[in-house]
Design an enzyme around this catalytic site. Structure first.
Site, PDB file in Angstrom:
ATOM      1  N   HIS A 109       0.786  -1.302  -0.199  1.00 51.75           N
ATOM      2  CA  HIS A 109       0.040   0.145   0.049  1.00 51.75           C
ATOM      3  C   HIS A 109       0.853   1.325   0.075  1.00 51.75           C
ATOM      4  O   HIS A 109       1.807   1.439   0.803  1.00 51.75           O
ATOM      5  CB  HIS A 109      -0.994  -0.124   1.073  1.00 51.75           C
ATOM      6  CG  HIS A 109      -1.890   1.235   1.247  1.00 51.75           C
ATOM      7  ND1 HIS A 109      -2.765   1.222   0.122  1.00 51.75           N
ATOM      8  CD2 HIS A 109      -1.756   2.386   2.073  1.00 51.75           C
ATOM      9  CE1 HIS A 109      -3.439   2.353   0.549  1.00 51.75           C
ATOM     10  NE2 HIS A 109      -2.781   3.094   1.677  1.00 51.75           N
ATOM     11  N   SER A 110       0.685   2.295  -0.797  1.00 54.91           N
ATOM     12  CA  SER A 110       1.171   3.403  -0.830  1.00 54.91           C
ATOM     13  C   SER A 110       2.842   3.154  -1.096  1.00 54.91           C
ATOM     14  O   SER A 110       3.179   2.552  -2.158  1.00 54.91           O
ATOM     15  CB  SER A 110       1.012   4.302   0.302  1.00 54.91           C
ATOM     16  OG  SER A 110       1.265   5.667   0.187  1.00 54.91           O
ATOM     17  N   MET A 111       3.845   3.849  -0.450  1.00 58.56           N
ATOM     18  CA  MET A 111       5.099   3.357  -0.486  1.00 58.56           C
ATOM     19  C   MET A 111       5.303   1.920  -0.825  1.00 58.56           C
ATOM     20  O   MET A 111       6.279   1.571  -1.580  1.00 58.56           O
ATOM     21  CB  MET A 111       5.762   4.001   0.652  1.00 58.56           C
ATOM     22  CG  MET A 111       7.224   3.771   0.501  1.00 58.56           C
ATOM     23  SD  MET A 111       8.366   4.331   1.882  1.00 58.56           S
ATOM     24  CE  MET A 111       8.393   2.818   3.031  1.00 58.56           C
ATOM     25  N   SER A 137      -1.575  -0.949  -4.073  1.00 54.80           N
ATOM     26  CA  SER A 137      -2.742  -0.329  -3.742  1.00 54.80           C
ATOM     27  C   SER A 137      -2.385   1.263  -3.296  1.00 54.80           C
ATOM     28  O   SER A 137      -1.069   1.402  -2.674  1.00 54.80           O
ATOM     29  CB  SER A 137      -3.130  -0.972  -2.353  1.00 54.80           C
ATOM     30  OG  SER A 137      -4.127  -0.216  -1.446  1.00 54.80           O
TER      31      SER A 137
END
Length: 278
Positions: A109-111, A137
């Site tokens: 997720h994200s990074m 994500s």
């Protein structure tokens, strides 16, 4: 005997190193696939604990614990995505080598989506293996960059706190506690520095399926930017859009768990661990 002892010592040292990086919350030795999860900026392995309970019994979830947080809080932080991916790759390749041959998948997720992608690239290029599936994500594709004139990692503390409030990454009560905030800010700033200075290097695409997940009101990722993940695989691609902002994963845990479980095993997500104590 000497060589046997040396081999045992090397194996023990390797296992200890892997144990620093990988957290398995619910061991499911009869599962069909292992899902390795990569946290967001400022996040830790425990973020994925609820998902470990939600996924279908055929999926065993393990989460990556980056240095500098929770039980690794005394270790130096890593502010470079390439270095972080190198180190996670080394830990994972040992875990996979000692495994039982089960296929594995990545969720970031994200990074964490970028770290997962970079680790997958290393596994493909250096070990000749790739995940069975990559779930990316809340993050634009590696090939999509934005103007970062107002980079979060360069802001003062108040500016970083504003970002955390905007994306909803942290319990607001923590942001109002000076002692907790003092622990949160260095890790968050470090991780934003890592992801904001990341530059994708063009190379061969992955050949595993990629599913991109995004919130329809995510300030960090548009649906067009998420759709560009299709360029990073020769395999199948799917885009799933959920109502919500950057942390839509929290509000739509059941739906996301259903999606992941179905993609990996075809099983319903109903799990005997659902609702169990930590």
């Amino acid at each position: 005997m000497r060589f046997q002892n040396e081999g045992t010592a090397m194996m023990s040292a390797r296992n200890r190193e892997e144990d620093r990086w990988i957290r398995c919350f619910h061991i499911r030795q009869e599962s069909d696939v292992r899902l390795f999860c990569f946290p967001h900026a400022g996040g830790s392995a425990s973020y994925y604990f609820p998902y470990s309970k939600e996924l279908a019994p055929g999926v065993e979830l393990s989460a990556v614990q980056y240095p500098g947080r929770q039980d690794r809080r005394l270790e130096p932080l890593v502010d470079d995505i390439a270095e972080l991916a190198d180190r996670v790759h080394e830990a994972l390749r040992g875990t996979l080598a000692d495994g039982d041959g089960r296929p594995f998948a990545f969720l970031g997720h994200s990074m964490g989506a970028v770290v997962a992608f970079e680790v997958a690239q290393r596994l493909k290029q250096r070990d000749g293996t790739v995940p069975a599936h990559l779930f990316a994500s809340g993050r634009r594709a590696p090939s999509r960059r934005r103007d970062l004139a107002d980079a979060v990692h360069k802001r003062d503390d108040a500016g970083v706190v504003r970002e955390l409030r905007t994306v909803g990454a942290t319990d607001p009560r923590f942001l109002g506690d000076p002692e907790l905030l003092a622990a949160i800010l260095p890790v968050t700033r470090n991780d934003y520095r890592a992801i904001e200075t990341y530059a994708w290097t063009a190379g061969p695409a992955l050949d595993c399926p990629i599913t991109a997940l995004v919130g329809d009101r995510d300030p960090q990722t548009t649906t067009d930017e998420a759709s560009a993940w299709a360029e990073h695989t020769t395999g199948e691609f799917d885009l799933r859009v959920f109502p919500g902002g950057h942390f839509f994963l929290d509000a739509h845990r059941a739906e996301v768990a259903e999606l992941i479980s179905g993609a990996l095993t075809g099983e319903p997500r109903t799990s005997s661990l659902k609702g169990s104590a930590a």
